[in-house]
Design a protein around this motif. Sequence first.
Motif, mmCIF file in Angstrom:
data_model
loop_
_atom_site.group_PDB
_atom_site.id
_atom_site.type_symbol
_atom_site.label_atom_id
_atom_site.label_comp_id
_atom_site.label_asym_id
_atom_site.label_seq_id
_atom_site.Cartn_x
_atom_site.Cartn_y
_atom_site.Cartn_z
ATOM 1 N N ASN A 1 0.827 -1.076 -0.002
ATOM 2 C CA ASN A 1 0.100 -0.090 0.068
ATOM 3 C C ASN A 1 0.852 1.248 0.214
ATOM 4 O O ASN A 1 0.293 2.342 -0.427
ATOM 5 C CB ASN A 1 -0.880 -0.047 1.295
ATOM 6 N N ILE A 2 2.333 1.258 0.443
ATOM 7 C CA ILE A 2 3.036 2.164 0.390
ATOM 8 C C ILE A 2 3.327 2.998 -1.123
ATOM 9 O O ILE A 2 3.276 4.013 -1.446
ATOM 10 C CB ILE A 2 4.418 2.201 1.135
ATOM 11 N N LEU B 1 0.997 5.499 4.333
ATOM 12 C CA LEU B 1 1.710 6.787 4.849
ATOM 13 C C LEU B 1 1.745 7.225 6.037
ATOM 14 O O LEU B 1 2.680 7.672 6.786
ATOM 15 C CB LEU B 1 1.813 7.954 3.844
ATOM 16 N N LEU B 2 0.596 7.418 6.689
ATOM 17 C CA LEU B 2 0.489 7.845 7.981
ATOM 18 C C LEU B 2 0.847 7.024 8.995
ATOM 19 O O LEU B 2 1.638 7.305 10.160
ATOM 20 C CB LEU B 2 -1.143 8.048 8.385
ATOM 21 N N LEU B 3 0.898 5.519 8.780
ATOM 22 C CA LEU B 3 1.229 4.490 9.577
ATOM 23 C C LEU B 3 2.773 4.624 9.712
ATOM 24 O O LEU B 3 3.399 4.424 10.530
ATOM 25 C CB LEU B 3 0.613 3.048 9.388
ATOM 26 N N LEU B 4 3.451 4.745 8.298
ATOM 27 C CA LEU B 4 4.870 4.772 8.336
ATOM 28 C C LEU B 4 5.356 5.957 9.074
ATOM 29 O O LEU B 4 6.406 6.024 9.722
ATOM 30 C CB LEU B 4 5.155 4.933 6.773
ATOM 31 N N VAL B 5 4.717 7.142 8.928
ATOM 32 C CA VAL B 5 5.195 8.362 9.854
ATOM 33 C C VAL B 5 5.146 8.191 11.345
ATOM 34 O O VAL B 5 6.128 8.565 12.196
ATOM 35 C CB VAL B 5 4.514 9.716 9.328
ATOM 36 N N PHE B 6 4.233 7.411 11.548
ATOM 37 C CA PHE B 6 4.102 7.121 13.150
ATOM 38 C C PHE B 6 5.232 5.971 13.551
ATOM 39 O O PHE B 6 5.540 6.462 14.480
ATOM 40 C CB PHE B 6 2.693 6.215 13.339
#
Length: 677
Positions: free
Chosen positions: A590-591, A599-604
């Motif tokens: 999904n990235i 993308l939000l989870l990756l930043v988290f």
Amino acid sequence: MSSLVGKLDPRRIQWGSTWNTFASRVLRTKPVESMLDSAMSGTSSHGTRLARVLSTVDLVSLGVGSCVGTGMYVVSGLVAKEMAGPGVIVSFIIAAVASILSGVCYAEFGVRVPKTTGSAYTYSYVTVGECVAFFIGWNLILEYLIGTAAGASALSSMADSLANHSISNFMISHIGTLNGLGKGEQSYPDLLALLIALLVTVIVALGVKNSVGFNNVLNVINLVVWVFMMIAGLFFVNGENWDEGRFLPFGWSGVMQGAATCFYAFIGFDIIATTGEEAKSPNTSIPYAITASLITCLTAYVSVSVILTLMVPYNEIDADAPLMEMFAMHGCMFAKYIVAVGSIAGLTVSLLGSLFPMPRVIYAMAGDGLLFKFLANVSSYTETPVVACVVSGFLAALLSLLVSLRDLIEMMSIGTLLAYTLVSLCVLLLRYQPEGDIHGFVNFLSEEQNNKRKEGVLAECEKDACSPTSEADEYGGPPTNTCGAKNLPSLGDNEMLIGKPDKNAYAASHPNYGTVDMTTGIEAEESEGGMSRRLKKLIGPRYYTLRIRLGLPGKMDRPTVATGKTVTVCVLLLFIFIFAFCSFIIFGENIGEGRWWALLLLVFFILFIALLIIIILQQPENPKRLPYMAPCVPFVPASAMLVNIYLMLKLSAITWIRFSIWCLVGKRSNSSMTVYI
């Protein structure tokens, strides 16, 4: 039946005692004091003695030999042709930086736990616990076992290639073929690999001095051939091979993919950490040898890659024998055979580098009761763990006989990467533990010997302090205290401010000894890390303001049990989130699709990992200084964990399946050892 159900009633189970029993077995550590005491008596912690004959040069030779053979003669051409082109030079540099991250952590542990064998197994036993130690040791055995078998198979394949495949044709026509494990391709029983593995086993079992001598001879041959390639190759270089965008034909993505492959060319320096009981001065020679071997390997890899890609266009490189064929393409056949001699020497020394540490890890585990005790037997004639040598060599020879080279190579790295990850994690843990929880890691043998000399001086000082002409006679209080020692007057809170300090009275037992100037109470400059001093020069007066705003500990702050537990929790969470972060990057489709929640989870993940590192930075470090310490903690160990976990997750699924089966076999065997012992 009702009584059985009653016993299984959750309300009747004593969960507290059950958990404590389980935790005591899993987290049981090995006290370092026992290893240091046994080393002082001239024997190992197992009651046996290995020959202490290895110098720093010998350790560097072992480290270089275990890495440089396959990396120089195989990996350089493979990566240049299929992944990075001439950019393989950059790939090797990136891989070297990633390897040094783990190397400095290994070097610090080699100083923290000197004069021991077992490498990452022993390090994890004295810090994390017995369960993790067995898990790491068992997988180190897998790594060395497969590395030895793969080295024997590679030598057999090279001999077969030089003989125009007459050996393999003879085996197939007279013996037949068999299915290799994993992919079902047809292969033949490699009797030559079996004989090669058994021959090297005999050399290793004859004694460490003979093994290292043989290793040094092969490394000298390898060095001479390397110098020949550098000089002879200059006559055939062509700068056009790097022109017009040919240096990075696959782009930076190819360079990074090549770096992941080149990383495995640096695997092998951990052999140095298995020689603690056989090194003359391990607390100084081990860190120097690890650093020197990595730098030497990097120099060899980069120089060979430069000559290779300047002599031959990257798309014409022979992936199987790149260095031999690069001279053959220019019609220089005598140089081809000289390089063939070097490649045989290089692969042989790599084979020796894989077999040499395996019996020492088995010896360490057997001595601790995690494998059969007879495997810890040391020959009085050769002063080597001869039983472990014979068993490990026989298993490696059997594996090289039956399993194809391709299947062996796929399983080589997972155990090493796991060990590298754990060593980095342990260094991060120990830096922030209070002195009482480190079990005396800094009580080196050299310091103990110096302390014995100091005891005489301190005894004389105590005699003077307690003599009839001392202050005790002028003091009107009780002549002795409850312990029978002479009472001396105390100056109270003003003692450190206006009293004349007695430096001898503090000595090494004082908690701030070695880190604080006892005459001023100000922390010694040597106790500050190199990074702190450089930041202070760079930022100037704002350095202290920045420390206060970030909540960093002061100079006089010392770790406590509470801060140590905080770091432990943060390090465990850091490991979990780095694992999740790498999994999400590798397997998260999904990235690439640009999904907002991905993308939000990756930043988290990134922010939480950064937060954990900041919390660790806010805890005070242990002030004790070691002869060698990993720089830039916690950034270097955290970066090493990130690189190693990422590379582990990049391995194929079949490798993880085989790895899981091997771990299950180890669990069963460990249970059997417990019953047997």
